[in-house]
Motif scaffolding. Structure first.
Motif, PDB file in Angstrom:
ATOM      1  N   ASP A   1       4.057  11.298  -5.263  1.00  0.00           N
ATOM      2  CA  ASP A   1       5.126  11.932  -6.030  1.00  0.00           C
ATOM      3  C   ASP A   1       4.547  12.733  -7.197  1.00  0.00           C
ATOM      4  O   ASP A   1       4.993  13.859  -7.481  1.00  0.00           O
ATOM      5  CB  ASP A   1       6.105  10.874  -6.547  1.00  0.00           C
ATOM      6  N   ASP A   2       3.557  12.154  -7.884  1.00  0.00           N
ATOM      7  CA  ASP A   2       2.905  12.896  -8.968  1.00  0.00           C
ATOM      8  C   ASP A   2       2.133  14.092  -8.415  1.00  0.00           C
ATOM      9  O   ASP A   2       2.140  15.193  -9.005  1.00  0.00           O
ATOM     10  CB  ASP A   2       1.951  11.975  -9.732  1.00  0.00           C
ATOM     11  N   ALA A   3       1.479  13.890  -7.262  1.00  0.00           N
ATOM     12  CA  ALA A   3       0.683  14.976  -6.689  1.00  0.00           C
ATOM     13  C   ALA A   3       1.570  16.116  -6.206  1.00  0.00           C
ATOM     14  O   ALA A   3       1.177  17.291  -6.292  1.00  0.00           O
ATOM     15  CB  ALA A   3      -0.165  14.442  -5.533  1.00  0.00           C
TER      16      ALA A   3
ATOM     17  N   ALA B   1       0.826  -1.210   0.000  1.00  0.00           N
ATOM     18  CA  ALA B   1       0.000   0.000   0.000  1.00  0.00           C
ATOM     19  C   ALA B   1       0.862   1.264   0.000  1.00  0.00           C
ATOM     20  O   ALA B   1       0.560   2.230  -0.724  1.00  0.00           O
ATOM     21  CB  ALA B   1      -0.922  -0.007   1.220  1.00  0.00           C
ATOM     22  N   GLU B   2       1.928   1.269   0.803  1.00  0.00           N
ATOM     23  CA  GLU B   2       2.759   2.473   0.875  1.00  0.00           C
ATOM     24  C   GLU B   2       3.478   2.741  -0.438  1.00  0.00           C
ATOM     25  O   GLU B   2       3.688   3.899  -0.813  1.00  0.00           O
ATOM     26  CB  GLU B   2       3.765   2.359   2.012  1.00  0.00           C
ATOM     27  N   ARG B   3       3.877   1.695  -1.140  1.00  0.00           N
ATOM     28  CA  ARG B   3       4.514   1.919  -2.446  1.00  0.00           C
ATOM     29  C   ARG B   3       3.537   2.557  -3.430  1.00  0.00           C
ATOM     30  O   ARG B   3       3.917   3.443  -4.212  1.00  0.00           O
ATOM     31  CB  ARG B   3       5.048   0.596  -2.985  1.00  0.00           C
ATOM     32  N   GLU B   4       2.294   2.142  -3.390  1.00  0.00           N
ATOM     33  CA  GLU B   4       1.297   2.767  -4.260  1.00  0.00           C
ATOM     34  C   GLU B   4       1.072   4.225  -3.847  1.00  0.00           C
ATOM     35  O   GLU B   4       0.931   5.117  -4.696  1.00  0.00           O
ATOM     36  CB  GLU B   4      -0.009   1.984  -4.192  1.00  0.00           C
TER      37      GLU B   4
ATOM     38  N   ALA C   1      -0.153  22.192  -1.135  1.00  0.00           N
ATOM     39  CA  ALA C   1       1.193  21.772  -1.550  1.00  0.00           C
ATOM     40  C   ALA C   1       1.987  21.259  -0.350  1.00  0.00           C
ATOM     41  O   ALA C   1       2.660  20.218  -0.432  1.00  0.00           O
ATOM     42  CB  ALA C   1       1.929  22.938  -2.207  1.00  0.00           C
ATOM     43  N   LEU C   2       1.900  21.980   0.759  1.00  0.00           N
ATOM     44  CA  LEU C   2       2.613  21.529   1.959  1.00  0.00           C
ATOM     45  C   LEU C   2       2.048  20.217   2.485  1.00  0.00           C
ATOM     46  O   LEU C   2       2.805  19.309   2.863  1.00  0.00           O
ATOM     47  CB  LEU C   2       2.535  22.605   3.049  1.00  0.00           C
ATOM     48  N   SER C   3       0.733  20.107   2.508  1.00  0.00           N
ATOM     49  CA  SER C   3       0.106  18.891   3.015  1.00  0.00           C
ATOM     50  C   SER C   3       0.487  17.675   2.168  1.00  0.00           C
ATOM     51  O   SER C   3       0.807  16.598   2.706  1.00  0.00           O
ATOM     52  CB  SER C   3      -1.422  19.069   3.026  1.00  0.00           C
ATOM     53  N   ILE C   4       0.489  17.826   0.853  1.00  0.00           N
ATOM     54  CA  ILE C   4       0.832  16.704  -0.017  1.00  0.00           C
ATOM     55  C   ILE C   4       2.309  16.348   0.128  1.00  0.00           C
ATOM     56  O   ILE C   4       2.685  15.167   0.143  1.00  0.00           O
ATOM     57  CB  ILE C   4       0.474  17.047  -1.477  1.00  0.00           C
TER      58      ILE C   4
ATOM     59  N   ASP D   1       2.595  14.464   3.309  1.00  0.00           N
ATOM     60  CA  ASP D   1       2.010  13.124   3.154  1.00  0.00           C
ATOM     61  C   ASP D   1       2.966  12.187   2.412  1.00  0.00           C
ATOM     62  O   ASP D   1       3.065  11.001   2.735  1.00  0.00           O
ATOM     63  CB  ASP D   1       0.688  13.206   2.397  1.00  0.00           C
ATOM     64  N   ALA D   2       3.672  12.717   1.418  1.00  0.00           N
ATOM     65  CA  ALA D   2       4.647  11.898   0.690  1.00  0.00           C
ATOM     66  C   ALA D   2       5.784  11.470   1.613  1.00  0.00           C
ATOM     67  O   ALA D   2       6.252  10.323   1.560  1.00  0.00           O
ATOM     68  CB  ALA D   2       5.193  12.674  -0.506  1.00  0.00           C
TER      69      ALA D   2
END
Length: 486
Positions: free
Chosen positions: A402-404, A393-396, A436-439, A442-443
């Motif tokens: 990364d795209d986001a 799941a984490e790899r997905e 942007a910061l949240s994503i 999250d990454a």
């Protein structure tokens, strides 16, 4: 009844008694498992077999150094090693019961009797020199003493496996905390960049407000975002400090004196290796905690057999001998020698149900040990599957984040330009910057979760643990002794 018939009946009775005292090995302990491999195992399996050098798989020398230091200094491990010494001492004591006990002593006495009493001795002053040795041997014809020794040996082997399990737990906790600190450092760096960015944005909005190009509401929004980001930065720094304190305890050091240098900006993250998984049945042979649970089940089985021998008579042989004389001149003469031989049999007849209670207690402990073994086995399989689920799941999530991240950065830059040109109000800038910061965070958290799940998989697989040679020999001795009794 003829002599032959009596002999046959006596033999049958003796055989029945011996069967009653024999230890019954637990039945098939195989844990039902679905055929095939674990789910998601193909995504995690590596080509190199997992062994005790697994910290090197992450490609970070500092991680390997800290793990080695924890294995040397951790206090939980030292306690586990002390319990091994206690268990081995119990083995030595139980084996000593199988051997005869020999006591030797000597003495000298001098006494005087009254000459005015009836039947007074002609010589009222007496001296006696004596040296004697006593030998006592309990014949283990029921196998009770051998059963106690085997149970102690099984418990000692279990204690050794417990120590290995403690080492694996400590090593993986150090690794998980170290990797988490690395990603918390990344999170702190991202927040620091955003604090600087939003402080600059606040100054820009304040300057625009002074010339009438922005409203006071925009200033308040900009200040709110700046302060909120500073608060999040403080929380991340607190989390890092607590993680470092936890590592200090694992390393057997004071939290006040231990520090972990923050990684420099641009330092690559530790590698996330592909861990070889294998089949579910392989896991049950790699876990030290499961091996310890099985050895405790062996010990409980022996205890049941020992409890059954309480109804059988106990045979004890004793011998004593030495020299005693009133004078040292004839101390070692033949006439000064003394000796004795004796054999005694003790058969318990009535104890108010004490033996029944002891047997019931031993059987209950066996049932507990068997349930504990199965519980550990199922937990082991669940931990492996959960770690594999998390890794997949984490790899997905990482791929999607990364795209986001790239997209959200573009949106944030575009919103700031549009605001500078007066096309939009500050709401759009706040929302795009916050997203942007949240994503980005999250990454980072997804990569942290992948690292922790990878370490969790190493732990669930036993960390490359194998049955020690000494433990394997002791297990074989236990099986051999059990067969002898049966």
């Amino acid at each position: 009844m003829s002599r032959g018939a009596r002999a046959a009946a006596l033999g049958a009775l003796l055989a029945a008694l011996l069967c009653a005292c024999s230890v019954t090995r637990h039945e098939d302990l195989s844990v039902p498992m679905a055929p095939g491999s674990f789910r998601h195992a193909a995504q995690a399996s590596g080509t190199q077999a997992l062994d005790s050098g697994w910290p090197a798989m992450f490609g970070d020398p500092e991680l390997a150094r800290l793990v080695a230091k924890a294995l040397e200094q951790n206090l939980d491990i030292k306690q586990a090693n002390a319990r091994i010494d206690l268990a081995r001492a119990a083995v030595t004591a139980s084996r000593a019961d199988l051997m005869p006990s020999v006591d030797a002593g000597g003495g000298y006495s001098r006494s005087r009797v009254s000459g005015t009493v009836d039947n007074a001795l002609p010589k009222r002053m007496m001296r006696t020199w004596a040296v004697a040795a006593d030998v006592t041997y309990t014949v283990d014809w029921t196998g009770a003493l051998r059963g106690e020794a085997a149970a102690a040996e099984s418990n000692a082997v279990a204690a050794e496996a417990d120590a290995d399990a403690a080492k694996l737990r400590v090593a993986t906790e150090v690794a998980a905390d170290y990797l988490t600190v690395h990603y918390v450092d990344e999170d702190i760096a991202a927040l620091e960049r955003n604090v600087t960015l939003r402080e600059t944005a606040l100054k820009l909005v304040e300057a625009r407000a002074q010339v009438g190009r922005s409203s006071d509401l925009d200033v308040l929004r900009a200040r709110t975002e700046w302060q909120t980001t500073r608060a999040e930065l403080t929380e991340s720094r607190r989390l890092r400090e607590n993680l470092v304190d936890a590592m200090a305890a694992l390393l057997g050091q004071s939290a006040a004196s231990f520090a972990l240098t923050r990684a420099s900006s641009g330092v690559p993250a530790p590698a996330m290796p592909a861990v070889p998984v294998g089949l579910p049945a392989d896991v049950l042979a790699r876990r030290p905690d499961l091996y310890a649970a099985e050895r405790r089940l062996d010990a409980a089985a022996w205890t049941v057999g020992v409890a059954r021998t309480a109804w059988l008579p106990q045979l004890t042989l004793t011998a004593d001998g030495g020299f005693a004389s009133r004078s040292l001149a004839d101390f070692l003469e033949r006439n000064s020698s003394l000796w004795g031989l004796a054999a005694s049999v003790a058969l318990p007849l009535f104890d108010g149900g004490r033996r029944d209670a002891a047997l019931a207690s031993a059987q209950a402990r066996y049932a507990l040990a068997e349930a504990s073994y199965r519980s550990v086995a199922y937990d082991a399989l669940r931990e492996v599957q959960d770690a594999l689920n998390d890794i997949a799941a984490e790899r997905e999530r990482i791929a999607a984040y990364d795209d986001a991240v790239a997209t959200s950065d573009q949106v944030a830059r575009l919103s700031r330009r549009r605001y500078a040109l007066g096309y939009v109000d500050y709401f759009e800038v706040v929302d795009s910057d916050r997203d942007a910061l949240s994503i980005e965070r999250d990454a980072i958290h997804a990569r942290q979760a992948l690292a922790v799940a990878t370490v969790g998989l190493v732990r669930a697989l036993g960390g490359g643990w194998i049955v020690p040679a000494r433990a394997g020999t002791a297990e074989a001795d236990t099986v051999s002794a059990r067969r002898t009794m049966e």
